[in-house]
Enzyme design. Sequence first.
Site, PDB file in Angstrom:
ATOM      1  N   SER A 135       0.857  -1.176   0.000  1.00 26.64           N
ATOM      2  CA  SER A 135       0.000   0.000   0.000  1.00 26.64           C
ATOM      3  C   SER A 135       0.899   1.233   0.000  1.00 26.64           C
ATOM      4  O   SER A 135       1.712   1.418   0.905  1.00 26.64           O
ATOM      5  CB  SER A 135      -0.882  -0.033   1.267  1.00 26.64           C
ATOM      6  OG  SER A 135      -1.651   1.144   1.365  1.00 26.64           O
ATOM      7  N   LYS A 161      -0.965  -0.915  -4.448  1.00 26.36           N
ATOM      8  CA  LYS A 161      -2.199  -0.185  -4.108  1.00 26.36           C
ATOM      9  C   LYS A 161      -1.815   1.264  -3.869  1.00 26.36           C
ATOM     10  O   LYS A 161      -0.921   1.554  -3.068  1.00 26.36           O
ATOM     11  CB  LYS A 161      -2.821  -0.810  -2.858  1.00 26.36           C
ATOM     12  CG  LYS A 161      -3.778   0.071  -2.072  1.00 26.36           C
ATOM     13  CD  LYS A 161      -4.512  -0.755  -1.018  1.00 26.36           C
ATOM     14  CE  LYS A 161      -4.701   0.020   0.272  1.00 26.36           C
ATOM     15  NZ  LYS A 161      -5.363  -0.794   1.319  1.00 26.36           N
ATOM     16  N   LEU A 162      -2.474   2.164  -4.572  1.00 27.52           N
ATOM     17  CA  LEU A 162      -2.206   3.598  -4.407  1.00 27.52           C
ATOM     18  C   LEU A 162      -3.297   4.217  -3.552  1.00 27.52           C
ATOM     19  O   LEU A 162      -4.487   4.040  -3.816  1.00 27.52           O
ATOM     20  CB  LEU A 162      -2.200   4.310  -5.764  1.00 27.52           C
ATOM     21  CG  LEU A 162      -1.206   3.817  -6.811  1.00 27.52           C
ATOM     22  CD1 LEU A 162      -1.342   4.670  -8.093  1.00 27.52           C
ATOM     23  CD2 LEU A 162       0.229   3.884  -6.290  1.00 27.52           C
ATOM     24  N   LYS A 163      -2.895   4.961  -2.538  1.00 28.50           N
ATOM     25  CA  LYS A 163      -3.855   5.727  -1.767  1.00 28.50           C
ATOM     26  C   LYS A 163      -4.260   6.928  -2.612  1.00 28.50           C
ATOM     27  O   LYS A 163      -3.388   7.579  -3.230  1.00 28.50           O
ATOM     28  CB  LYS A 163      -3.205   6.203  -0.465  1.00 28.50           C
ATOM     29  CG  LYS A 163      -2.930   5.073   0.516  1.00 28.50           C
ATOM     30  CD  LYS A 163      -4.234   4.517   1.082  1.00 28.50           C
ATOM     31  CE  LYS A 163      -3.988   3.662   2.313  1.00 28.50           C
ATOM     32  NZ  LYS A 163      -5.262   3.131   2.857  1.00 28.50           N
ATOM     33  N   ASP A 189      -7.115   2.969  -3.110  1.00 26.55           N
ATOM     34  CA  ASP A 189      -7.848   3.006  -1.836  1.00 26.55           C
ATOM     35  C   ASP A 189      -8.108   4.464  -1.465  1.00 26.55           C
ATOM     36  O   ASP A 189      -7.175   5.237  -1.264  1.00 26.55           O
ATOM     37  CB  ASP A 189      -7.017   2.317  -0.743  1.00 26.55           C
ATOM     38  CG  ASP A 189      -7.767   2.221   0.590  1.00 26.55           C
ATOM     39  OD1 ASP A 189      -8.918   2.686   0.675  1.00 26.55           O
ATOM     40  OD2 ASP A 189      -7.173   1.667   1.545  1.00 26.55           O
ATOM     41  N   ASN A 191     -10.112   5.449   1.226  1.00 29.57           N
ATOM     42  CA  ASN A 191     -10.429   5.648   2.646  1.00 29.57           C
ATOM     43  C   ASN A 191     -11.583   6.640   2.831  1.00 29.57           C
ATOM     44  O   ASN A 191     -11.480   7.602   3.598  1.00 29.57           O
ATOM     45  CB  ASN A 191      -9.186   6.089   3.435  1.00 29.57           C
ATOM     46  CG  ASN A 191      -8.207   4.950   3.629  1.00 29.57           C
ATOM     47  OD1 ASN A 191      -7.116   4.978   3.070  1.00 29.57           O
ATOM     48  ND2 ASN A 191      -8.588   3.946   4.381  1.00 29.57           N
ATOM     49  N   GLU A 214     -11.044   0.680  -3.523  1.00 28.28           N
ATOM     50  CA  GLU A 214     -11.379   0.342  -2.140  1.00 28.28           C
ATOM     51  C   GLU A 214     -12.023   1.545  -1.446  1.00 28.28           C
ATOM     52  O   GLU A 214     -11.485   2.661  -1.512  1.00 28.28           O
ATOM     53  CB  GLU A 214     -10.070  -0.073  -1.445  1.00 28.28           C
ATOM     54  CG  GLU A 214     -10.193  -0.524  -0.006  1.00 28.28           C
ATOM     55  CD  GLU A 214      -8.819  -0.925   0.557  1.00 28.28           C
ATOM     56  OE1 GLU A 214      -7.864  -1.151  -0.229  1.00 28.28           O
ATOM     57  OE2 GLU A 214      -8.695  -0.998   1.792  1.00 28.28           O
ATOM     58  N   ASP A 239     -13.776  -1.770   2.680  1.00 22.75           N
ATOM     59  CA  ASP A 239     -12.886  -1.966   3.822  1.00 22.75           C
ATOM     60  C   ASP A 239     -13.659  -1.471   5.063  1.00 22.75           C
ATOM     61  O   ASP A 239     -14.304  -2.275   5.750  1.00 22.75           O
ATOM     62  CB  ASP A 239     -11.576  -1.184   3.574  1.00 22.75           C
ATOM     63  CG  ASP A 239     -10.634  -1.140   4.760  1.00 22.75           C
ATOM     64  OD1 ASP A 239     -10.965  -1.671   5.821  1.00 22.75           O
ATOM     65  OD2 ASP A 239      -9.530  -0.547   4.631  1.00 22.75           O
ATOM     66  N   LYS A 263     -10.050  -7.393   7.414  1.00 25.52           N
ATOM     67  CA  LYS A 263      -9.092  -7.066   8.476  1.00 25.52           C
ATOM     68  C   LYS A 263      -9.700  -7.611   9.760  1.00 25.52           C
ATOM     69  O   LYS A 263     -10.783  -7.171  10.174  1.00 25.52           O
ATOM     70  CB  LYS A 263      -8.931  -5.544   8.623  1.00 25.52           C
ATOM     71  CG  LYS A 263      -8.242  -4.852   7.468  1.00 25.52           C
ATOM     72  CD  LYS A 263      -8.181  -3.346   7.711  1.00 25.52           C
ATOM     73  CE  LYS A 263      -7.513  -2.637   6.542  1.00 25.52           C
ATOM     74  NZ  LYS A 263      -7.681  -1.169   6.623  1.00 25.52           N
ATOM     75  N   GLY A 291      -4.385  -4.573   5.938  1.00 24.85           N
ATOM     76  CA  GLY A 291      -3.398  -4.405   7.007  1.00 24.85           C
ATOM     77  C   GLY A 291      -3.619  -3.088   7.707  1.00 24.85           C
ATOM     78  O   GLY A 291      -4.326  -2.203   7.201  1.00 24.85           O
TER      79      GLY A 291
END
Length: 369
Positions: A135, A161-163, A189, A191, A214, A239, A263, A291
Site C-alpha cells: 500500500s 495499491k495507491l492511496k 484506496d 479511505n 477500495e 474496507d 481485516k 493491514g
Amino acid sequence: MKLEGLELRRVSIPLVAPFRTSFGTETVRDILLVRAVTDAGEGWGECVAPAEPHYSSEYADGAADVMRRFLVPRLLAADRLDAQQVAPLLAPVKGHRMAKAALEMAVLDAQLRASGESFAAYLGAARDRVPAGVSVGIAESVPALLDTVAGYLDQGYVRIKLKIEPGWDVAPVAAVRQRFGDDLALQVDANAAYTLADAGTLAKLDAFDLLLIEQPLAEDDLREHAELARLIRTPVCLDESITSAKAAADALMLGACRIVNIKAGRVGGYLEARRIHDLCRAHGVAVWCGGMLESGLGRAANLALAALPGFTLPGDTSASDRYYARDVTEPFTLDDGHLRVPDGPGLGVTPLAGVLDELTTATELLPVA
Ligand code: OSB
Ligand code: MG
C-alpha cells in the site's frame, strides 16, 4: 484455560517513512499490545486501533480504556475460557471491535501455543506462503510516487495499491499505469474520501483497468456504494464498511461491493474474519487481507488468515522493512514476492525481549493487585 491476568503494553515504533492517506499522515505507530497470562501459558494480541480516530471511531487509548473497565473483567470472571467464548462473553459491550479482536487474538494464541497448533492450521490455511502487495501512501509529487513504486517493484512486490483522495487520483494512477505498463496489478484506496457527487471523476479511473477501488465513500454509505457500483466499471471493494459478517452479507446482497478487504481487527477478531471469508467464498466473492501497519505479531496472524483458500487476491501483507527498521519480532522478509506463513505453535513468532522493552512506553497488568 483460565485467564489469570492481562497485560496492556504500549509500544511506539517509528515508521521508515511517513504514511499519508486521505485521513492523515502517520510517522510512528503507537501500538497497544496485549498479553494474556493463563494457567496454560501466555499469548499475544495486537490491537489495530490507531492513535487517532480517523480511519474508524476506535483509537488506541479508547481501546485500552474499554479493555480495562469493561472487557478484561468479563474475561477474568470466566471460570474456563477458550477463544470461541471470547466474542459471546464480550457481546454485552457494544462495538469496540478492535479492542475485542486483540483480546480474542491473545486468548487464541495462548490456547494454540498450549496445544502446539499454528494459527494457520487452526484457521484452515491452504498454503505456506502468500503473495505480497504493498500500500503506497499519497506522495509529494507524481515523480516521487513513481520512484517509490519502482523501488517496491524492484523488491518484488506483486501488486501495488495507491492511496487516493480528491485532487490525487486520476493523474497519479495514469502516471503509474503509463510508466509500469498494463501488466502491473494495480488498485486504489480512497479511505472514504469521496461522495456520490464524485462519480464522474471516479469513472475516469475506468480507463486504467484497476483490480478494484477500495472504500470510495463513507463507512455507512452502503446504498450509495451500490449506486456508485452501477456508475463505474472498476469493481468496488469495501474496507471500513465491513464491520462484521452480517455487514458483509448486507453489502453483497445490496450490490455495494464485488470484493471484500478483510481485516480481523476491524471485524472483531480472526474468528469473525474467517466467517466473512467463508461467506464470500460460498458466494464466489474474492477477498484479500488488509493491514493496519501491524507489528510482527499482527503480521503473523494476518499471514495465517491470508493463507485461507478464498484469499484469491494479494493482500496488504508487506514485509516488515516496508514499515519498520526494527520490529518487535524477527522481521518477515520477501522471498520472490511472497511471505512465508508462520507454522510454529500459535502465532509462530514471539517478541524479542530486549527490543520489546526498548520500544515499550507503558505497561499495565490487570487485575491490579
Ligand atoms: O485503509 O487499508 C487501509 C493502513 C492504516 C489504516 C488503513 C489502511 C492502511 C493501509 C496500509 O492501506 C495497509 C498495510 O500495509 O498494513
Ligand atoms: Mg483501506
